[in-house]
Write a protein that holds these residues in place. Sequence first.
Motif, PDB file in Angstrom:
ATOM      1  N   GLN A  48      41.571  28.465  57.400  1.00 28.56           N
ATOM      2  CA  GLN A  48      41.942  27.288  56.514  1.00 28.56           C
ATOM      3  C   GLN A  48      43.141  27.279  55.713  1.00 28.56           C
ATOM      4  N   ASP A  49      43.194  28.515  54.971  1.00 27.89           N
ATOM      5  CA  ASP A  49      44.175  28.569  53.966  1.00 27.89           C
ATOM      6  C   ASP A  49      45.677  28.751  54.700  1.00 27.89           C
ATOM      7  N   GLU A  98      37.930  31.291  56.444  1.00 27.11           N
ATOM      8  CA  GLU A  98      38.395  30.566  55.163  1.00 27.11           C
ATOM      9  C   GLU A  98      40.131  31.162  55.426  1.00 27.11           C
ATOM     10  N   THR A 126      47.335  35.639  55.321  1.00 29.63           N
ATOM     11  CA  THR A 126      46.729  35.144  54.213  1.00 29.63           C
ATOM     12  C   THR A 126      45.692  35.484  53.479  1.00 29.63           C
ATOM     13  N   ASN A 169      39.920  22.039  56.524  1.00 33.56           N
ATOM     14  CA  ASN A 169      38.774  22.280  55.412  1.00 33.56           C
ATOM     15  C   ASN A 169      37.809  21.151  55.684  1.00 33.56           C
TER      16      ASN A 169
END
Length: 94
Positions: free
Chosen positions: A85-86, A82, A61, A92
């Motif tokens: 989450q992506d 992050e 990612t 999120n």
Amino acid sequence: MTEPDTEDVRRQLVDAFEGADYPVSNPMELLPALPNGPATTFESGTFSMSVLELRSAAQETDGASDRFPYETPEALADDIVEGLQDAGKLPNEG
């Protein structure tokens, strides 16, 4: 099981990586700081990943894998979270 707590995972990451000698310029510099070396696992609710799985997820990612050097464990943890989450591995929040 319960939904993963993103902030809990972030705290675990900071705790695990805070013993590294900062700044760190590559992932290999982090291994000596980990409580169980490459077998270190981060867990919260239904989320469970080893440090090696985290690295793979980050590479998929554009997470922490290409953002070295890191000056603090907090900056490193933020980028890992992050990336997770992506990748849809952590919710999120906020």
